[in-house]
Scaffold this active site. Sequence first.
Site, PDB file in Angstrom:
ATOM      1  N   TYR A 122      14.496  30.584   7.248  1.00 15.84           N
ATOM      2  CA  TYR A 122      13.190  31.252   7.852  1.00 15.84           C
ATOM      3  C   TYR A 122      13.298  31.293   9.431  1.00 15.84           C
ATOM      4  CZ  TYR A 122      10.852  30.894   3.204  1.00 15.84           C
ATOM      5  OH  TYR A 122      10.533  30.895   2.035  1.00 15.84           O
TER       6      TYR A 122
ATOM      7  N   LYS B 292       0.917  -1.353  -0.140  1.00 17.17           N
ATOM      8  CA  LYS B 292      -0.302  -0.038   0.045  1.00 17.17           C
ATOM      9  C   LYS B 292       0.738   1.325  -0.140  1.00 17.17           C
ATOM     10  CE  LYS B 292      -0.042  -0.149   5.082  1.00 17.17           C
ATOM     11  NZ  LYS B 292      -1.074  -0.568   6.038  1.00 17.17           N
TER      12      LYS B 292
ATOM     13  N   ARG C   7     -10.969   0.061  14.563  1.00 17.92           N
ATOM     14  CA  ARG C   7     -10.779   0.793  13.591  1.00 17.92           C
ATOM     15  C   ARG C   7     -11.766   0.261  12.398  1.00 17.92           C
ATOM     16  NH1 ARG C   7      -4.711   1.332  10.626  1.00 17.92           N
ATOM     17  NH2 ARG C   7      -5.382  -1.081   9.989  1.00 17.92           N
TER      18      ARG C   7
ATOM     19  N   CYS D 208      12.847  24.098   4.546  1.00 18.89           N
ATOM     20  CA  CYS D 208      11.965  24.869   3.955  1.00 18.89           C
ATOM     21  C   CYS D 208      10.946  23.881   2.857  1.00 18.89           C
ATOM     22  CB  CYS D 208      12.445  26.027   3.012  1.00 18.89           C
ATOM     23  SG  CYS D 208      13.667  26.863   3.900  1.00 18.89           S
TER      24      CYS D 208
ATOM     25  N   HIS E 160      -6.767  -7.057  12.577  1.00 22.09           N
ATOM     26  CA  HIS E 160      -5.441  -6.501  12.696  1.00 22.09           C
ATOM     27  C   HIS E 160      -5.345  -6.152  14.120  1.00 22.09           C
ATOM     28  CE1 HIS E 160      -2.265  -4.294  10.814  1.00 22.09           C
ATOM     29  NE2 HIS E 160      -2.869  -2.864  11.202  1.00 22.09           N
TER      30      HIS E 160
ATOM     31  N   ARG F  34       0.603 -11.042   7.008  1.00 15.80           N
ATOM     32  CA  ARG F  34       0.903  -9.779   6.135  1.00 15.80           C
ATOM     33  C   ARG F  34       2.031  -8.734   6.403  1.00 15.80           C
ATOM     34  NH1 ARG F  34      -4.571  -9.656   8.446  1.00 15.80           N
ATOM     35  NH2 ARG F  34      -4.138  -7.704   9.434  1.00 15.80           N
TER      36      ARG F  34
ATOM     37  N   ASP G 285      11.221  23.431  -0.382  1.00 16.25           N
ATOM     38  CA  ASP G 285      12.162  23.127  -1.352  1.00 16.25           C
ATOM     39  C   ASP G 285      13.575  22.812  -1.030  1.00 16.25           C
ATOM     40  OD1 ASP G 285       9.937  23.240  -3.392  1.00 16.25           O
ATOM     41  OD2 ASP G 285      10.310  25.404  -2.856  1.00 16.25           O
TER      42      ASP G 285
HETATM   43  C1  LIG Z   1      -0.078  -1.706   6.801  1.00 15.60           C
HETATM   44  C2  LIG Z   1      -0.849  -2.882   7.221  1.00 15.60           C
HETATM   45  C3  LIG Z   1      -0.302  -3.974   7.146  1.00 15.60           C
HETATM   46  C4  LIG Z   1       1.369  -4.059   7.318  1.00 15.60           C
HETATM   47  O1  LIG Z   1       1.773  -3.542   8.530  1.00 15.60           O
HETATM   48  P1  LIG Z   1       3.316  -3.519   9.022  1.00 15.60           P
HETATM   49  O2  LIG Z   1       3.104  -3.241  10.204  1.00 15.60           O
HETATM   50  O3  LIG Z   1       3.866  -2.587   8.090  1.00 15.60           O
HETATM   51  O4  LIG Z   1       3.706  -4.910   8.656  1.00 15.60           O
HETATM   52  C5  LIG Z   1      -0.808  -5.311   7.674  1.00 15.60           C
HETATM   53  N1  LIG Z   1      -2.129  -5.327   7.637  1.00 15.60           N
HETATM   54  C6  LIG Z   1      -3.199  -4.114   7.526  1.00 15.60           C
HETATM   55  C7  LIG Z   1      -4.429  -4.211   7.559  1.00 15.60           C
HETATM   56  C8  LIG Z   1      -2.425  -2.856   7.108  1.00 15.60           C
HETATM   57  O5  LIG Z   1      -3.034  -1.675   7.053  1.00 15.60           O
END
Ligand SMILES: *Cc1c(COP(=O)(O)O)cnc(C)c1O
Length: 373
Positions: free
Chosen positions: A265, A32, A131, A312, A162, A218, A314
């Site tokens: 700045y 992602k 979530r 800044c 998750h 994952r 850039d």
């Molecule tokens: C981003 C994400 C992961 C991966 O998380 P890491 O900590 O980078 O391994 C796994 N599952 C879901 C749902 C996520 O959003």
Amino acid sequence: MRAVARVNLDAISSNIRVLRERVDVPLMAVVKADAYGHGLVPVARAAVDAGAQWIGTALLAEGLELRRQGVTTSHVISWLSPPGDDFAAAIEENVDLSASSIELLEEINAAATLLGKRARVHLEVDTGMTRAGALGQWDQLVQRGAELMKSGNIEVVGVWSHFARADEPGHPANAAQKNSFDHALEVVSAAGIEPQVRHLANSAATLMDPSSHYDLVRTGIVMYGLSPDVTTLGSATKYDLTPAMTLVASLMLVKEVPSGVAVSYGGTAITKHATKVGVVPMGYADGVPRHGSNALKVNVGDYEAPVLGRICMDQFVIDLGPDSTAKAGDEVVLFGEGGPTVDAWASASGTVNYEIVTRLGPRVAREYFGVGA
Ligand SMILES: *Cc1c(COP(=O)(O)O)cnc(C)c1O
């Protein structure tokens, strides 16, 4: 070359191999957010070549892009669809979807029915992160999933959740989430659904807790050679992981300045002695965190040069020291090989390594090397 993020695809492959040796189940390469800033398609290809059987994205657009770029050998799942997303395209392109609610499941089913095809869906349960995922509606969602497998065009291929605190191994919240997941799975089997994959573990859980692996892990951050949390888990090298990204820029200007001048700045830095400063042509528009003003360090050759004054949009200014022989055009390593770690940047700017790599903007060119580049 103003600014470039060099991405070592061999590091990605090597990290995948290291992870595959550590776990007994297939791996989902999480790509992602443009593969955490590393580049969606090249990283996904490297991951598939190194044996990732699944690819995970947040947005459906990311999953579709992978299919359209010819990543067809692995399963692809996109888990963050709001109502009205292009579910027909997902079904046509064989991108798995996630459903946290009956409403979304119905919408996916409607799209599948119009096409006369079955949609592959993973039901997401909230096991304590609060979530995405169904909470009070779980039993009904599972029930509806079972019905639509019989009478509709839904195939429930996965059940998932998750972790909120997998980077705190041993925290009771993790055991509670696993427990809750097991209960959610009982509801699923009582409804007569036998999912192909049950998945819960992110990177931290993949490293720390084999009992959380179920049928699939994952992995995101570890695949890029970064630790989910250096303070609780230690650095990535401890796990034989190799950081994949090096961020470099070309010094735009070197000049001598006297003692006592205000830099950038707001004049938040004042030179303490006569010195040479360098101007680096990158800024917060490129993803260099403004919170790293007066705190970040970069490398010019072996010299660790501190950032002077505010970052800044850039550009930013570094202190090269009075005896520097650096000149315009020299390479500056912002982080990565030959420079500070991404973790050093994260801690100097009050954030996490995830954000440092992900926030690099589209103005920063990506260059790939290694097999597959
Ligand atoms: C981003 C994400 C992961 C991966 O998380 P890491 O900590 O980078 O391994 C796994 N599952 C879901 C749902 C996520 O959003």
